[in-house]
Design an enzyme around this catalytic site. Structure first.
Site, PDB file in Angstrom:
ATOM      1  N   GLU A 169      40.351  32.830  52.092  1.00  0.00           N
ATOM      2  CA  GLU A 169      39.613  32.514  50.865  1.00  0.00           C
ATOM      3  C   GLU A 169      40.236  33.242  49.670  1.00  0.00           C
ATOM      4  O   GLU A 169      40.462  32.654  48.611  1.00  0.00           O
ATOM      5  CB  GLU A 169      38.148  32.926  51.045  1.00  0.00           C
ATOM      6  CG  GLU A 169      37.235  32.468  49.945  1.00  0.00           C
ATOM      7  CD  GLU A 169      35.793  32.938  50.172  1.00  0.00           C
ATOM      8  OE1 GLU A 169      35.534  33.628  51.178  1.00  0.00           O
ATOM      9  OE2 GLU A 169      34.939  32.609  49.333  1.00  0.00           O
TER      10      GLU A 169
HETATM   11  N1  LIG Z   1      26.263  28.414  36.059  1.00  0.00           N
HETATM   12  C1  LIG Z   1      26.134  29.229  37.115  1.00  0.00           C
HETATM   13  C2  LIG Z   1      26.539  28.797  38.391  1.00  0.00           C
HETATM   14  C3  LIG Z   1      26.397  29.694  39.452  1.00  0.00           C
HETATM   15  N2  LIG Z   1      25.869  30.926  39.244  1.00  0.00           N
HETATM   16  C4  LIG Z   1      25.752  31.876  40.357  1.00  0.00           C
HETATM   17  O1  LIG Z   1      27.035  32.382  40.623  1.00  0.00           O
HETATM   18  C5  LIG Z   1      27.102  32.848  41.966  1.00  0.00           C
HETATM   19  C6  LIG Z   1      28.366  32.407  42.607  1.00  0.00           C
HETATM   20  O2  LIG Z   1      28.449  31.048  42.586  1.00  0.00           O
HETATM   21  P1  LIG Z   1      29.634  30.370  43.373  1.00  0.00           P
HETATM   22  O3  LIG Z   1      30.925  30.935  42.927  1.00  0.00           O
HETATM   23  O4  LIG Z   1      29.440  28.930  43.299  1.00  0.00           O
HETATM   24  O5  LIG Z   1      29.332  30.961  44.846  1.00  0.00           O
HETATM   25  P2  LIG Z   1      29.511  30.259  46.249  1.00  0.00           P
HETATM   26  O6  LIG Z   1      30.852  29.646  46.311  1.00  0.00           O
HETATM   27  O7  LIG Z   1      28.361  29.361  46.512  1.00  0.00           O
HETATM   28  O8  LIG Z   1      29.387  31.514  47.236  1.00  0.00           O
HETATM   29  P3  LIG Z   1      30.484  32.131  48.260  1.00  0.00           P
HETATM   30  O9  LIG Z   1      31.808  32.028  47.593  1.00  0.00           O
HETATM   31  O10 LIG Z   1      30.057  33.555  48.430  1.00  0.00           O
HETATM   32  O11 LIG Z   1      30.371  31.357  49.524  1.00  0.00           O
HETATM   33  C7  LIG Z   1      25.850  32.360  42.646  1.00  0.00           C
HETATM   34  O12 LIG Z   1      24.989  33.465  42.729  1.00  0.00           O
HETATM   35  C8  LIG Z   1      25.267  31.330  41.688  1.00  0.00           C
HETATM   36  O13 LIG Z   1      23.875  31.301  41.743  1.00  0.00           O
HETATM   37  C9  LIG Z   1      25.505  31.337  37.971  1.00  0.00           C
HETATM   38  O14 LIG Z   1      25.064  32.477  37.805  1.00  0.00           O
HETATM   39  N3  LIG Z   1      25.650  30.485  36.922  1.00  0.00           N
HETATM   40 CA   LIG Z   2      32.976  30.541  46.464  1.00  0.00          CA
END
Ligand SMILES: Nc1ccn([C@@H]2O[C@H](COP(=O)(O)OP(=O)(O)OP(=O)(O)O)[C@@H](O)[C@H]2O)c(=O)n1
Ligand SMILES: [Ca+2]
Length: 494
Positions: A169
């Site tokens: 990752e």
């Molecule tokens: N506009 C946004 C979109 C997402 N988030 C938050 O950003 C964090 C990370 O989002 P993301 O990168 O999409 O995480 P994932 O890929 O879902 O998680 P992981 O990589 O750990 O599997 C999450 O807490 C999500 O709620 C945010 O604060 N504002």
């Molecule tokens: Ca992610």
């Protein structure tokens, strides 16, 4: 005496005609014939099954140039799957497969029908599924199975759904940003990659003294376009921003309190948490206090410094068996060069207007955050009526977490903080691991530098046109001097 006609000799006319034809042919070939043909594209699809949500990316590249450098770009507006990440479907695996339907149909509409069968389709799952797998392996198998069945039912060339390791990752995120920034083809200096998700966070960079000998688990070796890279990468499970928040809440509820005054939330903010819900993750499960009440009420107190102290408590700095560590006894070589920070680094810092690190220094960012965290909740809601309440309520925590993770965790200083570029999109493509993952699986980044024509296309056209013009001038000159000689000969005869 017969008057000599001042006309040209047949040989001259012949040379001029042939010369003009050759010239026209030369310029035509150079300019018209070599113009790139109307572009046809090939496509690839990657589903990023993250802990908080799933997103579908479509990539495209010119059909004739699979191996060409830096030509793959994101083709669509990211399709965000409605609902939570697939790991939340442990008790209803079918639901995980069904949740992907809307985005898959969008991909079907987007990609020309004639290309669909050859379009590779991948799904990669990250920290949410890693945690589910630790907690309940058979539930995570069922979710994967349901997702696989769903994806296999579309016309695309389905190539599998799998759990990425933290190392993959981090490393593919690094490949993506360096590929999009055009830094891989000629072996330029690379940039490090910082990815912050909901459940895990990754740091990846090339450091001159790192060859993996001290910590082989953090080494990813790449040979790309003829250059070797020893990449350092580490993924901290449970240090994505949602799980980090749970860790701070666990820290504050160790004696089974029913009220928690949390400095990372705004004053006048209040939320009821269930103990069973908070502790329902392997990141904190073993710390669940005995005899706790069903709920606790979190009341915000909005204090940046205290929030930073609280966040520090989830990092362990005491043991390090290597020459140097970031935190929790994890080896990290000395930080090197510039970094690109994406995912939640971008969402959070962009929202807080702290993303431009060249203008907003680390000190300034702290000051602004201090003020932001101190803003009472009702006022904040008034200022941002359109922002989702869950996001809005957590930006103080998230901003403070980011600064603490970078400085205390990874050892960024006020100086090296300036070297971080916060990235949303790069050349129209989202920064994240998905592009690097697809490039790798489709062998689209060759190990060796591809053979290129000895002369690049624009230089080729220029040389052809200039040669044509020079030949034309020479031809005109010959005709001119020839006719002058003829004229003077004629005059002499007259
Ligand atoms: N506009 C946004 C979109 C997402 N988030 C938050 O950003 C964090 C990370 O989002 P993301 O990168 O999409 O995480 P994932 O890929 O879902 O998680 P992981 O990589 O750990 O599997 C999450 O807490 C999500 O709620 C945010 O604060 N504002
Ligand atoms: Ca992610």
């Amino acid at each position: 005496m017969k008057e000599a006609s001042p006309g040209y000799r047949p040989v001259t006319i012949f040379v001029v005609v042939i010369g003009v034809i050759a010239l026209v042919a030369l310029v035509t070939v150079a300019v018209v014939q070599n113009k790139p043909l109307t572009q046809k594209y090939k496509y690839g699809i990657v589903l990023d099954a993250g802990s908080s949500h799933t997103a579908l990316y479509i990539y495209k590249w010119p059909a004739e140039k699979d191996n060409n450098t830096g030509r793959v770009t994101q083709a669509n507006e990211t399709c965000k799957v409605k609902g939570p990440g697939i790991s939340s479907y442990a008790s209803n695996p079918q639901g995980a497969g069904e949740s992907l339907r809307a985005c898959m149909l969008e991909a079907k509409k987007f990609i020309p029908a004639s290309r669909q069968e050859e379009t590779p389709l991948y799904l990669g799952a990250t920290a949410g599924m890693r945690l589910l797998n630790m907690e309940n392996a058979s539930a995570s198998d069922s979710v994967f199975k349901a997702v696989e069945e769903a994806l296999d039912s579309y016309t695309f060339s389905y190539r599998g759904a799998r759990l990425l390791t933290g190392l993959e990752e981090g490393a593919f995120g690094w490949v993506t940003v360096n590929y999009l920034d055009g830094r891989l083809t000629q072996g330029q200096k690379t940039i490090g990659a910082l990815d912050l998700g909901g459940a895990s966070t990754q740091i990846s960079f090339v450091s001159p003294n790192f060859d993996g000998s001290e910590s082989p688990n953090n080494l990813m070796m790449f040979r790309l376009y003829g250059n070797d890279y020893n990449l350092y990468s580490h993924s901290f499970l449970c240090y994505g921003k949602d799980q980090a928040l749970r860790q701070t809440l666990a820290h504050q509820t160790q004696s089974g309190q029913s009220i928690v005054n949390d400095p990372c939330f705004h004053s006048k903010y209040s939320k009821v948490w269930e103990y069973s819900n908070l502790y329902d993750t392997p990141c904190v499960a073993d710390r669940k206090p005995d005899n706790s009440p069903t709920n606790f009420t979190l009341n915000g107190s909005g204090n940046f410094q205290q929030c930073q102290q609280l966040i520090k408590s989830i990092f362990n700095f005491t043991q390090c068996k290597y020459s140097r560590c970031s935190f929790n006894g994890v080896f990290q070589p000395e930080l090197q060069g510039s970094f690109g920070a994406f995912s939640a680094y971008y969402y959070v810092l962009d929202f807080l207007n702290l993303a431009d690190t060249s203008r907003v220094s680390l000190e300034k960012a702290k000051d602004k955050l201090k003020e932001y965290c101190a803003t009472p909740w009702p006022e904040l809601q008034k200022q941002h009526p359109k922002t989702k309440e869950k996001y809005l309520s957590e930006y103080c925590f998230s901003g403070t977490y980011i600064l603490t993770l970078l400085t205390e965790g990874y050892n960024f200083t006020a100086d090296t903080y300036k070297e971080i570029t916060v990235i949303g999109k790069m050349q129209g493509s989202d920064a994240g691991w998905t592009l690097g993952y697809m490039l790798n699986l489709t062998n689209m980044i060759p190990a060796e530098a591809p053979d290129r024509p000895p002369i690049a296309y624009p230089s080729y056209v220029s040389i052809m046109v200039i040669t044509g013009i020079v030949l034309g001038i020479v031809l005109l000159f010959i005709v001119y001097t020839h006719s002058r000689t003829q004229c003077s000969n004629t005059q002499k005869i007259v």
